[in-house]
Design a protein around this motif. Structure first.
Motif, PDB file in Angstrom:
ATOM      1  N   LEU A 228       1.155  -1.612   0.069  1.00 46.12           N
ATOM      2  CA  LEU A 228      -0.372  -0.324  -0.256  1.00 46.12           C
ATOM      3  C   LEU A 228       0.473   1.425   0.152  1.00 46.12           C
ATOM      4  O   LEU A 228       1.400   1.005   0.824  1.00 46.12           O
ATOM      5  N   ALA A 229       0.956   1.960  -1.175  1.00 45.20           N
ATOM      6  CA  ALA A 229       1.309   2.981  -1.126  1.00 45.20           C
ATOM      7  C   ALA A 229       0.882   4.168  -1.101  1.00 45.20           C
ATOM      8  O   ALA A 229      -0.296   4.452  -0.968  1.00 45.20           O
ATOM      9  N   TYR A 230       1.542   5.747  -0.740  1.00 40.60           N
ATOM     10  CA  TYR A 230       0.798   6.753  -0.239  1.00 40.60           C
ATOM     11  C   TYR A 230       2.303   7.715  -1.134  1.00 40.60           C
ATOM     12  O   TYR A 230       3.069   7.874  -0.735  1.00 40.60           O
ATOM     13  N   GLN A 231       0.964   8.909  -2.007  1.00 41.44           N
ATOM     14  CA  GLN A 231       1.783   9.941  -2.753  1.00 41.44           C
ATOM     15  C   GLN A 231       2.306  11.552  -2.414  1.00 41.44           C
ATOM     16  O   GLN A 231       0.920  11.938  -2.100  1.00 41.44           O
ATOM     17  N   CYS A 232       2.707  11.756  -1.135  1.00 38.50           N
ATOM     18  CA  CYS A 232       2.372  12.261  -0.777  1.00 38.50           C
ATOM     19  C   CYS A 232       2.889  14.154  -1.484  1.00 38.50           C
ATOM     20  O   CYS A 232       3.389  15.251  -0.754  1.00 38.50           O
ATOM     21  N   SER A 233       2.168  14.331  -2.593  1.00 38.12           N
ATOM     22  CA  SER A 233       1.759  15.883  -3.136  1.00 38.12           C
ATOM     23  C   SER A 233       0.504  16.202  -2.305  1.00 38.12           C
ATOM     24  O   SER A 233       0.181  16.394  -0.715  1.00 38.12           O
ATOM     25  N   SER A 234       0.311  17.798  -2.334  1.00 36.82           N
ATOM     26  CA  SER A 234      -0.441  18.201  -1.446  1.00 36.82           C
ATOM     27  C   SER A 234      -1.779  17.872  -1.604  1.00 36.82           C
ATOM     28  O   SER A 234      -2.492  18.169  -0.815  1.00 36.82           O
ATOM     29  N   ARG A 235      -2.870  17.406  -3.004  1.00 37.17           N
ATOM     30  CA  ARG A 235      -3.811  16.701  -2.725  1.00 37.17           C
ATOM     31  C   ARG A 235      -3.565  15.017  -2.422  1.00 37.17           C
ATOM     32  O   ARG A 235      -4.724  14.663  -1.593  1.00 37.17           O
ATOM     33  N   GLY A 236      -2.629  14.388  -2.603  1.00 44.11           N
ATOM     34  CA  GLY A 236      -2.283  13.047  -2.226  1.00 44.11           C
ATOM     35  C   GLY A 236      -3.319  12.059  -2.787  1.00 44.11           C
ATOM     36  O   GLY A 236      -4.425  12.774  -3.613  1.00 44.11           O
ATOM     37  N   GLY A 237      -2.295  10.693  -2.837  1.00 48.20           N
ATOM     38  CA  GLY A 237      -3.280   9.309  -3.173  1.00 48.20           C
ATOM     39  C   GLY A 237      -2.817   8.522  -2.654  1.00 48.20           C
ATOM     40  O   GLY A 237      -1.357   8.107  -2.197  1.00 48.20           O
ATOM     41  N   GLU A 238      -3.312   7.335  -2.970  1.00 46.50           N
ATOM     42  CA  GLU A 238      -3.617   6.065  -1.990  1.00 46.50           C
ATOM     43  C   GLU A 238      -3.427   4.952  -3.029  1.00 46.50           C
ATOM     44  O   GLU A 238      -4.061   4.983  -4.173  1.00 46.50           O
ATOM     45  N   LEU A 239      -2.073   4.370  -3.645  1.00 42.79           N
ATOM     46  CA  LEU A 239      -1.890   3.571  -4.818  1.00 42.79           C
ATOM     47  C   LEU A 239      -1.973   1.870  -4.245  1.00 42.79           C
ATOM     48  O   LEU A 239      -1.123   1.777  -3.422  1.00 42.79           O
ATOM     49  N   GLU A 240      -3.073   1.014  -4.169  1.00 41.24           N
ATOM     50  CA  GLU A 240      -2.331  -1.011  -4.107  1.00 41.24           C
ATOM     51  C   GLU A 240      -1.679  -1.143  -5.126  1.00 41.24           C
ATOM     52  O   GLU A 240      -2.122  -1.487  -6.357  1.00 41.24           O
ATOM     53  N   LEU A 241      -0.547  -1.977  -4.442  1.00 38.97           N
ATOM     54  CA  LEU A 241      -0.032  -2.019  -5.648  1.00 38.97           C
ATOM     55  C   LEU A 241       0.236  -3.671  -5.729  1.00 38.97           C
ATOM     56  O   LEU A 241       0.825  -4.320  -4.908  1.00 38.97           O
ATOM     57  N   GLU A 242      -0.026  -4.601  -6.468  1.00 41.93           N
ATOM     58  CA  GLU A 242       0.604  -6.145  -6.439  1.00 41.93           C
ATOM     59  C   GLU A 242       1.594  -7.203  -7.765  1.00 41.93           C
ATOM     60  O   GLU A 242       1.770  -6.333  -9.523  1.00 41.93           O
ATOM     61  N   VAL A 243       2.936  -6.417  -7.030  1.00 37.86           N
ATOM     62  CA  VAL A 243       3.983  -7.370  -8.014  1.00 37.86           C
ATOM     63  C   VAL A 243       3.919  -8.755  -8.832  1.00 37.86           C
ATOM     64  O   VAL A 243       3.666  -9.894  -7.984  1.00 37.86           O
ATOM     65  N   ARG A 244       3.726  -8.800  -9.780  1.00 33.52           N
ATOM     66  CA  ARG A 244       3.008 -10.016 -10.216  1.00 33.52           C
ATOM     67  C   ARG A 244       3.908 -10.723 -10.692  1.00 33.52           C
ATOM     68  O   ARG A 244       5.166 -10.308 -10.689  1.00 33.52           O
ATOM     69  N   ASP A 245       4.509 -12.498 -10.597  1.00 33.85           N
ATOM     70  CA  ASP A 245       5.149 -13.364 -11.186  1.00 33.85           C
ATOM     71  C   ASP A 245       5.766 -12.897 -12.988  1.00 33.85           C
ATOM     72  O   ASP A 245       6.194 -13.851 -12.832  1.00 33.85           O
ATOM     73  N   ASP A 246       4.519 -12.549 -13.481  1.00 30.12           N
ATOM     74  CA  ASP A 246       4.797 -12.632 -14.818  1.00 30.12           C
ATOM     75  C   ASP A 246       6.169 -11.226 -15.450  1.00 30.12           C
ATOM     76  O   ASP A 246       5.080 -11.147 -17.161  1.00 30.12           O
ATOM     77  N   GLY A 247       6.613 -10.482 -14.012  1.00 31.79           N
ATOM     78  CA  GLY A 247       6.947  -9.292 -15.002  1.00 31.79           C
ATOM     79  C   GLY A 247       6.015  -8.062 -15.035  1.00 31.79           C
ATOM     80  O   GLY A 247       6.690  -6.864 -15.876  1.00 31.79           O
ATOM     81  N   ARG A 248       5.013  -8.030 -14.595  1.00 28.48           N
ATOM     82  CA  ARG A 248       4.203  -6.747 -14.616  1.00 28.48           C
ATOM     83  C   ARG A 248       3.163  -6.746 -13.198  1.00 28.48           C
ATOM     84  O   ARG A 248       3.839  -7.569 -12.208  1.00 28.48           O
ATOM     85  N   ILE A 249       2.295  -5.633 -12.854  1.00 25.68           N
ATOM     86  CA  ILE A 249       2.171  -4.620 -11.617  1.00 25.68           C
ATOM     87  C   ILE A 249       0.820  -4.323 -11.695  1.00 25.68           C
ATOM     88  O   ILE A 249       0.887  -4.245 -12.774  1.00 25.68           O
ATOM     89  N   ASN A 250      -0.321  -5.151 -10.988  1.00 23.07           N
ATOM     90  CA  ASN A 250      -1.445  -4.405 -10.574  1.00 23.07           C
ATOM     91  C   ASN A 250      -1.264  -3.168  -9.654  1.00 23.07           C
ATOM     92  O   ASN A 250      -0.996  -3.192  -8.990  1.00 23.07           O
TER      93      ASN A 250
END
Length: 265
Positions: A228-250
């Motif tokens: 779970l990631a958070y980008q700390c700009s003035s607006r801010g945003g939350e991202l859920e990440l899942e690194v996959r075994d096929d070389g891609r990311i959700n």
């Protein structure tokens, strides 16, 4: 003899929506304008509308079949977009959306080779890692674990100075990141900010593409596939990440519509 001249004025009305992505609250996340079109416009008009909206992105959607409308077509919960980076699939999941991106692993760099850009970005704050992704040309700078989150959020980055500090072309975007606080609610694994003055963006509110690099780096550092990631700009945003075994990311997040209107031309 009098001649009456009648001029007909054709008015074009284009629906427009403003959506804040990577947030479930208005006025946060990454704002984008969306214009559903019944037919294509000229490139010049696309640019003028985008400039008028003055947001991170402006998207134009054109119906392939003129007999369709935007309430009946694309009822499938999964859409695939053709992009310069290849096909990008987006799937609706509950209240949010999941984007299928290629994973972009960065490689470790000698910090001395980037001393000017580091000085312009983080000043004298201690750094722990410097990585570069050659595919996306994004430079990842990790602040030392001794830094508080306030160090990242309070950075005052001069976009012009940052752009002047790197003119070789090997860097087109700068990610500044640090370890998160997974033991504290909501449990962010890492924080980041993203600057790209080389692309005309002083600071981007929330950046999906930057997390294709961040996800790769932090997955290895933390030994985790889901983060779970958070980008700390003035607006801010939350991202859920899942690194996959096929070389891609959700990359998943929510979105909220904050404006609906009409552009009259």
């Amino acid at each position: 003899m009098q001649v009456l001249l009648v001029f007909s004025l054709i008015i074009m009305e284009i629906p427009v929506f403003t959506v804040d992505a990577f947030s479930n609250l208005p006025f946060r996340g990454n704002p984008a304008a969306i214009c559903p079109l019944m037919h294509e416009l000229t490139d010049d008009l696309y640019q003028k509308i985008a400039a008028e909206m003055n947001l991170s992105e402006t998207v134009f959607i054109t119906s392939i079949n003129p007999s369709d409308n935007f309430t009946t077509e694309n009822v499938n919960p999964k859409l695939v977009f053709e992009t310069r980076s290849g096909d990008l699939a987006v799937t609706q999941r509950g209240e949010g959306y999941v984007m299928d991106f290629p994973l972009n692993p960065p490689t470790k760099q000698d910090a001395n080779e980037f001393k000017d850009i580091l000085k312009a970005a983080v000043g004298n704050h201690p750094i722990q890692d410097v990585y570069l992704c050659p595919i996306t040309k994004k430079l990842l700078v990790r602040l030392s674990d001794s830094c508080e989150r306030s160090v990242l959020t309070s950075l005052k980055v001069d976009a012009a100075a940052l752009q002047r500090s790197e003119t070789s072309g090997r860097v087109k975007g700068l990610i500044v990141t640090m370890r998160g606080s997974p033991d504290c609610q909501p449990g962010y694994d890492f924080y980041s900010r993203y600057f790209a003055p080389w692309m005309g963006i002083a600071e981007d509110p929330v950046t999906g593409s930057a997390h294709t690099v961040l996800g790769s780096y932090w997955s290895k550092e933390l030994g985790k596939k889901k983060m779970l990631a958070y980008q700390c700009s003035s607006r801010g945003g939350e991202l859920e990440l899942e690194v996959r075994d096929d070389g891609r990311i959700n990359i998943a997040g929510q979105a909220v519509t904050v404006l609906q209107g009409t552009i009259t031309l």
